[in-house]
Design a protein around this motif. Structure first.
Motif, PDB file in Angstrom:
ATOM      1  N   VAL A 245       0.832  -1.206   0.000  1.00  0.00           N
ATOM      2  CA  VAL A 245       0.000   0.000   0.000  1.00  0.00           C
ATOM      3  C   VAL A 245       0.867   1.256   0.000  1.00  0.00           C
ATOM      4  O   VAL A 245       0.656   2.177  -0.800  1.00  0.00           O
ATOM      5  N   GLN A 246       1.876   1.303   0.885  1.00  0.00           N
ATOM      6  CA  GLN A 246       2.733   2.478   0.966  1.00  0.00           C
ATOM      7  C   GLN A 246       3.502   2.711  -0.322  1.00  0.00           C
ATOM      8  O   GLN A 246       3.717   3.843  -0.744  1.00  0.00           O
ATOM      9  N   THR A 247       3.925   1.639  -0.968  1.00  0.00           N
ATOM     10  CA  THR A 247       4.652   1.776  -2.234  1.00  0.00           C
ATOM     11  C   THR A 247       3.754   2.342  -3.326  1.00  0.00           C
ATOM     12  O   THR A 247       4.153   3.234  -4.079  1.00  0.00           O
ATOM     13  N   LEU A 248       2.540   1.829  -3.423  1.00  0.00           N
ATOM     14  CA  LEU A 248       1.617   2.316  -4.446  1.00  0.00           C
ATOM     15  C   LEU A 248       1.216   3.766  -4.192  1.00  0.00           C
ATOM     16  O   LEU A 248       1.019   4.536  -5.138  1.00  0.00           O
ATOM     17  N   ILE A 249       1.111   4.151  -2.934  1.00  0.00           N
ATOM     18  CA  ILE A 249       0.786   5.541  -2.614  1.00  0.00           C
ATOM     19  C   ILE A 249       1.913   6.471  -3.064  1.00  0.00           C
ATOM     20  O   ILE A 249       1.677   7.618  -3.447  1.00  0.00           O
ATOM     21  N   ALA A 250       3.153   5.955  -3.050  1.00  0.00           N
ATOM     22  CA  ALA A 250       4.298   6.761  -3.492  1.00  0.00           C
ATOM     23  C   ALA A 250       4.216   7.141  -4.961  1.00  0.00           C
ATOM     24  O   ALA A 250       4.904   8.062  -5.412  1.00  0.00           O
ATOM     25  N   THR A 251       3.358   6.452  -5.724  1.00  0.00           N
ATOM     26  CA  THR A 251       3.212   6.788  -7.146  1.00  0.00           C
ATOM     27  C   THR A 251       2.463   8.099  -7.350  1.00  0.00           C
ATOM     28  O   THR A 251       2.274   8.529  -8.496  1.00  0.00           O
ATOM     29  N   SER A 252       2.057   8.754  -6.282  1.00  0.00           N
ATOM     30  CA  SER A 252       1.404  10.059  -6.411  1.00  0.00           C
ATOM     31  C   SER A 252       2.333  11.050  -7.112  1.00  0.00           C
ATOM     32  O   SER A 252       1.867  11.954  -7.832  1.00  0.00           O
ATOM     33  N   ALA A 253       3.659  10.863  -6.921  1.00  0.00           N
ATOM     34  CA  ALA A 253       4.621  11.736  -7.610  1.00  0.00           C
ATOM     35  C   ALA A 253       4.535  11.559  -9.121  1.00  0.00           C
ATOM     36  O   ALA A 253       4.711  12.509  -9.887  1.00  0.00           O
ATOM     37  N   LEU A 254       4.269  10.324  -9.559  1.00  0.00           N
ATOM     38  CA  LEU A 254       4.116  10.059 -10.994  1.00  0.00           C
ATOM     39  C   LEU A 254       2.771  10.568 -11.497  1.00  0.00           C
ATOM     40  O   LEU A 254       2.673  11.125 -12.598  1.00  0.00           O
TER      41      LEU A 254
END
Length: 294
Positions: A245-254
């Motif tokens: 979950v935390q990794t996928l949330i990091a895609t907000s930058a993309l």
């Protein structure tokens, strides 16, 4: 459902970040944390009035309040301090890279939740690609940053990880609904923010000129970036592993690049290429990241 809810969280944050820019410097970090928390708490309280909360016990309530106190209260405040000190690109680079890694380690150590080697590959591909995109966007800029800013970024990542693992441990059992969890976490965050505002004599109201219409953009950003995002985040923790979950949330930058592109800004070829590689990592996590078993 968990991985798609996490991606929904990232999208909400990406759009909200754009809207928050409209508010300029009207809100201090603490004031922004206070108002976005208060507005979301009121909205979720109305929702819970019509939807009967489930699975609430004293133990669960206390743990979720603690999760919000650390993850939202302390964590968001540290992140905002990092933004002020080292800028948005470096703050996101530090916090969004380290938070998933800390979350994976804490989840293994404290709740016995391990991720598979395929998921580790997906995490690595996503985080490396996100880092490269952020660096590419700021490659032409040269800054001298304060060391304390990076420490605040690390602190934000640690707090996010702790909040994530506690939330995952509680929501993974399926006993409590996402709306109640979101409400309690936001309330826990306010238990840190309000006393700190009072202690530092920070003004509760933003500094706004009569000609500036800050509140409409701020409220819309709050609805997306706080209310909807934290609900989706809690929903994601119920169905997917904390590190995923935390990794996928990091895609907000993309996703913010996609938002910018829709508004007429053109990304460079390198940003486009690294974003495409990140999608491969997301695909791996979507394929192998659906397990909700600790």
């Amino acid at each position: 459902m968990g991985v798609f809810a996490a991606l929904g969280t990232a999208l909400c944050w990406a759009i909200a970040a754009r809207l928050f820019r409209v508010t300029g410097n009207a809100f201090s970090p603490l004031t922004m944390n206070f108002w976005k928390g208060l507005i979301s708490i009121v909205i979720l309280a109305v929702v819970l009035f019509f939807v009967q909360p489930s699975g609430l016990t004293t133990n669960i309530i206390l743990w979720l309040l603690l999760s919000g106190f650390i993850g939202i209260g302390i964590g968001d405040t540290c992140f905002f301090k990092a933004l002020q000190s080292i800028g948005d690109s470096q703050a996101v680079l530090v916090a969004e890279t380290l938070a998933p890694l800390f979350t994976a380690l804490f989840a293994m150590a404290f709740i016995g939740e391990w991720i598979t080697w395929q998921q580790w590959v997906g995490v690595a591909v996503v985080l490396f690609s996100v880092d490269m995109v952020i660096k590419a966007r700021k490659r032409s800029a040269t800054h001298i940053f304060a060391t304390s800013g990076y420490l605040f970024g690390v602190g934000a990542a640690l707090c996010q990880a702790i909040g994530a693992v506690v939330s995952r441990d509680i929501l993974g059992s399926g006993e409590i609904d996402a709306a109640s969890a979101a409400f309690l976490r936001l309330t826990g965050g306010m238990l840190f923010v309000v006393p700190l505002i009072a202690f530092t004599n920070t003004k509760f109201l933003p500094v706004v000129s009569r000609e500036t219409k800050v509140w409409p953009a701020f409220i819309l950003a709050t609805l997306l970036g706080t209310t909807a995002a934290i609900y989706l985040q809690m929903f994601a923790f119920a169905y997917a592993k904390a590190a995923v979950v935390q990794t996928l949330i990091a895609t907000s930058a993309l996703m913010s690049i996609g938002v910018a592109w829709m508004l007429g800004e053109k990304p460079s070829k390198s940003i486009f290429a690294w974003s495409a590689i990140a999608l491969v990592g997301v695909g791996i996590l979507v394929t192998f990241g659906t397990s909700s078993v600790h």
